[in-house]
Design a protein around this motif. Structure first.
Motif, mmCIF file in Angstrom:
data_model
loop_
_atom_site.group_PDB
_atom_site.id
_atom_site.type_symbol
_atom_site.label_atom_id
_atom_site.label_comp_id
_atom_site.label_asym_id
_atom_site.label_seq_id
_atom_site.Cartn_x
_atom_site.Cartn_y
_atom_site.Cartn_z
ATOM 1 N N ALA A 19 -6.086 20.927 10.471
ATOM 2 C CA ALA A 19 -7.295 20.222 10.889
ATOM 3 C C ALA A 19 -7.977 19.548 9.697
ATOM 4 N N LEU A 20 -8.049 20.249 8.577
ATOM 5 C CA LEU A 20 -8.669 19.665 7.386
ATOM 6 C C LEU A 20 -7.884 18.447 6.890
ATOM 7 N N ALA A 21 -6.541 18.575 6.850
ATOM 8 C CA ALA A 21 -5.718 17.466 6.367
ATOM 9 C C ALA A 21 -5.814 16.262 7.297
ATOM 10 N N THR A 22 -5.806 16.523 8.609
ATOM 11 C CA THR A 22 -5.909 15.427 9.579
ATOM 12 C C THR A 22 -7.262 14.732 9.470
ATOM 13 N N GLY A 23 -8.322 15.529 9.357
ATOM 14 C CA GLY A 23 -9.656 14.950 9.220
ATOM 15 C C GLY A 23 -9.794 14.131 7.945
ATOM 16 N N ALA A 24 -9.239 14.650 6.845
ATOM 17 C CA ALA A 24 -9.334 13.932 5.578
ATOM 18 C C ALA A 24 -8.579 12.608 5.625
ATOM 19 N N ALA A 25 -7.367 12.617 6.203
ATOM 20 C CA ALA A 25 -6.583 11.385 6.289
ATOM 21 C C ALA A 25 -7.274 10.359 7.187
ATOM 22 N N THR A 26 -7.826 10.820 8.312
ATOM 23 C CA THR A 26 -8.508 9.912 9.237
ATOM 24 C C THR A 26 -9.752 9.314 8.596
ATOM 25 N N ALA A 27 -10.547 10.156 7.914
ATOM 26 C CA ALA A 27 -11.758 9.665 7.259
ATOM 27 C C ALA A 27 -11.421 8.661 6.153
ATOM 28 N N ALA A 28 -10.371 8.961 5.394
ATOM 29 C CA ALA A 28 -9.974 8.041 4.327
ATOM 30 C C ALA A 28 -9.530 6.696 4.893
ATOM 31 N N ALA A 29 -8.798 6.737 5.998
ATOM 32 C CA ALA A 29 -8.327 5.491 6.613
ATOM 33 C C ALA A 29 -9.489 4.675 7.164
ATOM 34 N N GLN A 30 -10.448 5.335 7.797
ATOM 35 C CA GLN A 30 -11.594 4.624 8.360
ATOM 36 C C GLN A 30 -12.469 4.013 7.270
ATOM 37 N N SER A 32 -11.497 3.048 4.367
ATOM 38 C CA SER A 32 -10.786 1.991 3.642
ATOM 39 C C SER A 32 -10.756 0.680 4.420
ATOM 40 N N GLY A 33 -11.106 0.726 5.703
ATOM 41 C CA GLY A 33 -11.071 -0.479 6.523
ATOM 42 C C GLY A 33 -9.677 -0.849 6.999
ATOM 43 N N ARG A 34 -8.703 0.069 6.819
ATOM 44 C CA ARG A 34 -7.329 -0.201 7.246
ATOM 45 C C ARG A 34 -6.848 0.864 8.233
ATOM 46 N N PHE A 35 -7.760 1.278 9.113
ATOM 47 C CA PHE A 35 -7.477 2.382 10.029
ATOM 48 C C PHE A 35 -6.528 1.927 11.133
ATOM 49 N N THR A 79 2.988 13.159 6.220
ATOM 50 C CA THR A 79 2.862 12.146 5.172
ATOM 51 C C THR A 79 3.228 10.765 5.688
ATOM 52 N N VAL A 80 4.276 10.693 6.508
ATOM 53 C CA VAL A 80 4.636 9.403 7.124
ATOM 54 C C VAL A 80 3.464 8.875 7.943
ATOM 55 N N GLY A 81 2.877 9.754 8.756
ATOM 56 C CA GLY A 81 1.737 9.339 9.562
ATOM 57 C C GLY A 81 0.553 8.903 8.721
ATOM 58 N N ALA A 82 0.278 9.639 7.636
ATOM 59 C CA ALA A 82 -0.853 9.294 6.773
ATOM 60 C C ALA A 82 -0.641 7.940 6.092
ATOM 61 N N LEU A 83 0.563 7.685 5.614
ATOM 62 C CA LEU A 83 0.845 6.406 4.973
ATOM 63 C C LEU A 83 0.695 5.252 5.958
ATOM 64 N N LEU A 84 1.158 5.454 7.185
ATOM 65 C CA LEU A 84 1.025 4.411 8.205
ATOM 66 C C LEU A 84 -0.435 4.212 8.594
ATOM 67 N N MET A 85 -1.180 5.300 8.740
ATOM 68 C CA MET A 85 -2.576 5.203 9.129
ATOM 69 C C MET A 85 -3.399 4.483 8.067
ATOM 70 N N LEU A 86 -3.070 4.719 6.795
ATOM 71 C CA LEU A 86 -3.785 4.089 5.685
ATOM 72 C C LEU A 86 -3.238 2.707 5.336
ATOM 73 N N GLY A 87 -2.122 2.326 5.964
ATOM 74 C CA GLY A 87 -1.510 1.041 5.650
ATOM 75 C C GLY A 87 -0.930 0.991 4.260
ATOM 76 N N LEU A 88 -0.413 2.132 3.798
ATOM 77 C CA LEU A 88 0.100 2.225 2.423
ATOM 78 C C LEU A 88 1.607 2.428 2.359
#
Length: 205
Positions: A19-30, A32-35, A79-88
């Motif tokens: 839950a913490l990792a998912t929340g952190a990745a989502t917040a970072a993506a939002q 950054s403006g590349r959610f 990690t794949v999901g986080a990279l895609l969510m962040l557009g990285l």
């Protein structure tokens, strides 16, 4: 009763970390403006897969190894999901080389009873460390922090891998076991070829 508590603690720890990792990745993506919201269909299952390894890790023993494998697979999917969510993904894909290698390298402490199995596993784990180095180097090149130019830098890692295999061949030679000579020969032959090929790439011959 203790086993039940261990399983419960493992689930709580795993789900909490997920839950913490998912929340952190989502917040970072939002922020950054590349959610990319659709990446959540990869991110969340990856987090849950990783969390599923928690109960097995908490129980220890032989099950801990299975938990480690499950958690490692989940972390890679996450990690794949986080990279895609962040557009990285364009700059971050070398992580997909580093993480699997680190997951394999993390099993180094496992010690099979038979010397040959132990030597093979140790060799694979150390080769995985070399593979992680390749991934890190790729990351530095992709992000522009290092300019490799036209050098065959990968040749250096081939030579390092060859040295790892050769050193483990020498270690195997110390054990009194059937087929010792054949095992050492199978290790030494490819290591010499890989070393010479790596030298060729590195020197540009």
């Amino acid at each position: 009763m203790e086993t039940k508590r261990q399983i419960q603690r493992g689930w709580l720890a795993g789900l909490g970390a997920a839950a913490l990792a998912t929340g952190a990745a989502t917040a970072a993506a939002q922020s950054s403006g590349r959610f990319h919201w659709w990446a959540g269909f990869i991110l969340v299952p990856g987090a849950l897969i990783a969390a599923a390894g928690g109960p097995l890790l908490a129980r220890g023993g032989g099950r801990a190894f299975g938990g480690y494998v499950v958690a490692g697979i989940g972390a890679i999917v996450f990690t794949v999901g986080a990279l895609l969510m962040l557009g990285l993904m364009g700059d971050g894909w070398p992580l997909l080389v580093v993480l699997p290698c680190l997951a394999v390298a993390g099993t180094y402490g496992w010690r099979p009873d038979h010397p040959l199995a132990r030597g093979l596993h140790r060799t694979v784990a150390l080769l995985a460390v070399t593979g992680a180095g390749v991934g890190v180097t790729l990351g530095l090149i992709v992000t522009g922090l290092v300019d490799a130019g036209d050098t065959g830098w990968w040749g250096g890692f081939m030579m390092l891998a060859a040295a790892v295999v050769f050193a483990n061949a020498l270690e195997l030679g110390r054990h009194r076991m059937p087929y010792r000579l054949q095992a050492v020969t199978l290790f030494v032959g490819p290591s010499v070829v890989a070393f010479l090929l790596g030298l060729r790439f590195l020197r540009g011959w």
